[in-house]
Design an enzyme around this catalytic site. Structure first.
Site, short mmCIF file in Angstrom:
data_model
loop_
_atom_site.label_atom_id
_atom_site.label_comp_id
_atom_site.label_asym_id
_atom_site.label_seq_id
_atom_site.Cartn_x
_atom_site.Cartn_y
_atom_site.Cartn_z
N ARG A 16 14.34 -2.06 -6.47
CA ARG A 16 13.23 -2.25 -7.34
C ARG A 16 13.21 -1.79 -8.77
NH1 ARG A 16 9.56 -0.85 -3.15
NH2 ARG A 16 8.00 -1.54 -4.23
N PRO A 65 0.83 -1.15 0.05
CA PRO A 65 0.03 -0.05 -0.04
C PRO A 65 0.71 1.34 0.03
CG PRO A 65 0.04 -0.93 2.14
CD PRO A 65 0.69 -2.03 1.14
N GLU A 66 0.39 2.39 -0.76
CA GLU A 66 1.04 3.43 -0.99
C GLU A 66 0.01 4.57 -0.46
OE1 GLU A 66 3.45 4.59 -4.28
OE2 GLU A 66 3.81 2.55 -4.69
N LYS A 83 1.79 6.83 5.04
CA LYS A 83 1.12 5.75 5.01
C LYS A 83 0.79 5.03 6.51
CE LYS A 83 4.46 4.35 1.41
NZ LYS A 83 5.60 3.31 1.22
#
Ligand SMILES: [Zn+2]
Length: 270
Positions: free
Chosen positions: A258, A2-3, A69
């Site tokens: 990433r 989740p961002e 977040k």
């Protein structure tokens, strides 16, 4: 993972599910997610933290705040920090990895589930401690606050993902915002002029707004990096596909561990 948009979506969903209700009971199904402090590793869950969670959650709710977040649920008797980590989520429906279930006074329930145990729930009797935990170590919020000046010679995408510089952006939001701004992900962060900085600030807001639109107004959300989740983004995992703006094939490379996707036509080469 989740961002900011998914966490904000969670905030709105939890508020909607619990509107006008009180929490009548707390079922801790896996005490490892209840922590004494935000930085604790998953542990057995101290009896004091479990007692605190039960007492606070059953008092009158005051509001649910977000910074980056992290979420902070404020109650009369204290605050509860909710951290989703990589795989945590709140749901109203059945859940394969239930960790904590909150029973509402109308008979409904909401459940925190988290297969990888990297999220957590941290109850604070002191509101001041809760507020501090909500934003400790984090930069300005990417949605609510102006984009700060970006420091140094590190690549701009890495800096955008640094939560101590700007809170809430992760891999997908950072790369898509850079595409919208026409900036190369390897460009040094500190080298932006005022015009480029403004363009990037606008692009971050556009990107977050676009993701909110994609998430819709339902109450369940899939995280885009999870297996089987749909991918609605123009760049993410679209190597070789034409850029929606200039038709140049999208390219990819690894950056700080990433995957990064970018358009050599819109964002230049380095
Ligand atoms: Zn392009």
């Amino acid at each position: 993972m989740p961002e900011l948009p998914e966490v904000e979506f969670c905030r709105r969903a939890v508020l909607c599910w619990t509107a006008g209700r009180r929490i009548a009971g707390v079922q801790v199904l896996d005490p490892r997610v209840v922590r004494d402090s935000r930085t604790d590793r998953p542990s057995a869950g101290s009896p004091a933290a479990l007692e605190r969670l039960d007492r606070i959650a059953r008092s009158a709710p005051l509001g649910l705040d977000r910074h980056g977040k992290r979420l902070l649920w404020r109650f009369e008797a204290g605050s509860i920090l909710l951290h989703l980590g990589m795989t945590g989520r709140w749901t109203r429906g059945p859940s394969p990895f239930p960790k904590v279930r909150l029973l509402l006074d109308d008979g409904a329930a909401i459940t925190f589930h988290d297969p990888r145990l990297l999220g957590g729930i941290v109850p604070f009797s002191s509101h001041a401690e809760g507020q501090q935990a909500l934003s400790l170590g984090l930069g300005p919020d990417a949605l609510r606050d102006p984009l700060p000046a970006l420091p140094g010679r590190r690549p701009i995408k890495v800096v955008l993902m640094d939560q101590s510089v700007v809170a809430g952006l992760g891999n997908v939001q950072a790369m898509e915002a850079l595409w919208r701004a026409g900036l190369h992900p390897l460009q040094p962060a500190g080298g932006l002029g005022p015009v480029e900085h403004r363009r990037l600030a606008d692009a971050v807001q556009e990107q977050l707004a676009a993701t909110f639109t994609l998430l819709g107004d339902g109450h369940e959300v899939a995280y885009v990096e999870e297996p089987g989740a749909s991918n609605p983004f123009p760049l993410y995992q679209r190597e070789g596909e034409p850029c929606p703006r200039c038709s140049t094939p999208i390219a990819t490379f690894r950056q700080a561990g990433r995957g990064t996707w970018w358009c050599p036509g819109c964002q230049g080469t380095r």
